[in-house]
Scaffold this active site. Structure first.
Site, PDB file in Angstrom:
ATOM      1  N   GLU A  29       0.828  -1.211   0.000  1.00  0.00           N
ATOM      2  CA  GLU A  29       0.000   0.000   0.000  1.00  0.00           C
ATOM      3  C   GLU A  29       0.858   1.253   0.000  1.00  0.00           C
ATOM      4  O   GLU A  29       1.090   1.859   1.061  1.00  0.00           O
ATOM      5  CB  GLU A  29      -0.947   0.016   1.205  1.00  0.00           C
ATOM      6  CG  GLU A  29      -2.042  -1.033   1.132  1.00  0.00           C
ATOM      7  CD  GLU A  29      -3.125  -0.853   2.198  1.00  0.00           C
ATOM      8  OE1 GLU A  29      -2.960   0.000   3.091  1.00  0.00           O
ATOM      9  OE2 GLU A  29      -4.136  -1.578   2.120  1.00  0.00           O
ATOM     10  N   GLU A  58      -6.446  -7.397  -1.050  1.00  0.00           N
ATOM     11  CA  GLU A  58      -6.835  -7.205   0.345  1.00  0.00           C
ATOM     12  C   GLU A  58      -8.187  -6.524   0.380  1.00  0.00           C
ATOM     13  O   GLU A  58      -8.395  -5.507  -0.272  1.00  0.00           O
ATOM     14  CB  GLU A  58      -5.790  -6.310   1.043  1.00  0.00           C
ATOM     15  CG  GLU A  58      -5.690  -6.509   2.536  1.00  0.00           C
ATOM     16  CD  GLU A  58      -4.650  -5.576   3.163  1.00  0.00           C
ATOM     17  OE1 GLU A  58      -3.435  -5.815   3.001  1.00  0.00           O
ATOM     18  OE2 GLU A  58      -5.072  -4.611   3.816  1.00  0.00           O
TER      19      GLU A  58
HETATM   20  C1  IDC Z   1      -3.365  -3.750  10.262  1.00  0.00           C
HETATM   21  C2  IDC Z   1      -3.613  -4.842  11.246  1.00  0.00           C
HETATM   22  C3  IDC Z   1      -3.249  -4.401  12.626  1.00  0.00           C
HETATM   23  C4  IDC Z   1      -1.850  -3.864  12.634  1.00  0.00           C
HETATM   24  C5  IDC Z   1      -1.652  -2.812  11.572  1.00  0.00           C
HETATM   25  C6  IDC Z   1      -0.192  -2.420  11.530  1.00  0.00           C
HETATM   26  O1  IDC Z   1      -4.969  -5.282  11.207  1.00  0.00           O
HETATM   27  O2  IDC Z   1      -3.327  -5.499  13.528  1.00  0.00           O
HETATM   28  O3  IDC Z   1      -1.562  -3.300  13.899  1.00  0.00           O
HETATM   29  O4  IDC Z   1      -2.038  -3.333  10.316  1.00  0.00           O
HETATM   30  O5  IDC Z   1       0.141  -1.711  10.423  1.00  0.00           O
HETATM   31  C7  IDC Z   1      -4.376  -2.265   5.507  1.00  0.00           C
HETATM   32  C8  IDC Z   1      -3.000  -2.831   5.606  1.00  0.00           C
HETATM   33  C9  IDC Z   1      -2.924  -3.841   6.729  1.00  0.00           C
HETATM   34  C10 IDC Z   1      -3.762  -3.397   7.919  1.00  0.00           C
HETATM   35  C11 IDC Z   1      -5.213  -3.407   7.476  1.00  0.00           C
HETATM   36  C12 IDC Z   1      -6.199  -3.073   8.617  1.00  0.00           C
HETATM   37  O6  IDC Z   1      -2.516  -3.384   4.397  1.00  0.00           O
HETATM   38  O7  IDC Z   1      -1.575  -3.965   7.097  1.00  0.00           O
HETATM   39  O8  IDC Z   1      -3.613  -4.292   8.967  1.00  0.00           O
HETATM   40  N1  IDC Z   1      -5.375  -2.474   6.391  1.00  0.00           N
HETATM   41  O9  IDC Z   1      -5.957  -1.777   9.098  1.00  0.00           O
HETATM   42  N2  IDC Z   1      -4.823  -1.447   4.588  1.00  0.00           N
HETATM   43  C13 IDC Z   1      -6.062  -1.080   4.891  1.00  0.00           C
HETATM   44  C14 IDC Z   1      -6.453  -1.731   6.041  1.00  0.00           C
END
Ligand code: IDC
Length: 340
Positions: free
Chosen positions: A167, A259
């Protein structure tokens, strides 16, 4: 199988000092990957080895640095045979305690998970999970090392897809394109046929979350073939404007949703199954492949399993240990993708 052995024994040191590795020939014999073989981008679609459009559906792991213990023989058996998934995304965070803290260890674990997916006939997306900082160029050197080794060792497999930047955020499309044009050739030099997935601006929103849209990509595409552009959405946050922009983009670009969640962009909060279903219906019509976040027992609503499931060794099959989002996505995976 011993990933440590795999990683270490095949590495030879070239005079330049760059680690190279010999390919291991052991493709998937069964399952979706055994049946559909080497994928390639055909027009705007993903096609199988016979040139037929194919939609893959499956799950992303959570970050390997936190939830590796959710990826066991039993959980991966359940993903392949009870959830009937086509694809596992291996979320290899770069920062936040990920790859940069132990390149050898994380690379070995990715080798091992590619092997586990292959044994079960699954496709596997090797996700270079850059997130913070949001400029993929911050990690280009590490990405080169990582993909050099992964693509060398797994070149002979036909079930590996490479996702080079999870991302990108706070960075222009031009910078992302420049990064892609450095890293795609690194992969292609070793694994010429593999599909490469390119993250897009503003958390892989095709630019929408930073006020742009896909036209910045169509105006200046990555100079490489056999690639798809990545879109991510979190259904409770990204209905409306995002969904409309995604539908417009799908008419012009090959897309892969690596995702999505049924919740808010935090991966938490209430589920919006209505919004998520609208996306899934559209993606079924268009045969756009998708992967859900995430196959872990994190406490947030977007993690499929109830907290504690992984430490107690399951159950991973059936619905007994699933949160509402987990039960919903298991149903959707069972009734979509290559097995539908
Ligand atoms: C989130 C995880 C969370 C963690 C965080 C850290 O759910 O536990 O603490 O990342 O960066 C994304 C990202 C993905 C995110 C997810 C939810 O690719 O890493 O995970 N998310 O926030 N993009 C949009 C949402």
């Amino acid at each position: 199988m011993g990933a440590l052995l795999l990683g270490a024994s095949l590495l030879t040191q070239e005079p330049t000092g760059r680690a190279e590795a010999a390919p291991v020939a052991d493709g998937a014999a069964t399952g979706p990957a055994g049946e559909h073989g080497q994928l390639r981008v055909c027009g705007l679609k993903l096609c199988d080895e016979n040139g037929r459009p194919v939609q893959l559906t499956g799950m992303s792991s959570h970050g390997l640095q936190w939830f590796d213990h959710c990826l066991t023989d039993a959980s991966l058996d359940a993903l392949a045979h009870d959830w009937d998934a086509d694809v596992l995304r291996v979320s290899t965070y770069v920062q936040e305690g990920g790859y940069e803290t132990d390149p050898r260890g994380f690379t070995d674990r990715v080798h091992e998970l590619i092997g586990e997916a292959t044994e079960r006939g699954l496709y596997v997306i090797v996700d270079w999970h850059m997130l913070t900082p949001g400029d993929p160029n911050h990690n280009t050197g590490l990405a080169r090392d990582f993909f050099t080794e992964i693509a060398s060792v797994h070149a002979d497999k036909d079930n590996v897809l490479y996702e080079i930047a999870n991302e990108p955020n706070g960075v222009s499309w031009g910078a992302i394109k420049g990064y892609a044009e450095e890293v795609v050739p690194v992969i292609r030099a070793r694994d010429p046929e593999a599909v490469v997935l390119v993250g897009t601006r503003a958390w892989s929103s095709l630019g929408v979350s930073e006020g742009s849209d896909h036209t910045e990509i169509t105006a200046d595409p990555v100079a490489a073939d056999n690639i798809m552009y990545v879109y991510h959405f979190y259904a409770a946050s990204h209905g409306g404007v995002h969904f409309d922009a995604f539908r417009r983009a799908a008419r012009e670009l090959p897309l892969f949703v690596t995702e999505f969640g049924t919740q808010e962009y935090t991966g938490d909060g209430p589920d919006d199954f209505g919004s998520a279903q609208a996306y899934l219906d559209f993606m079924a019509e268009e045969q756009i492949s998708w992967v859900n976040w995430n196959f872990s027992d994190d406490f947030r609503s977007g993690a499929a399993f109830e907290p504690g499931t992984c430490h107690s060794g399951g159950p991973f099959a059936g619905t007994g240990a699933l949160k509402p989002a987990g039960e919903w996505i298991r149903d959707r995976i069972r009734t979509s993708g290559t097995g539908a």
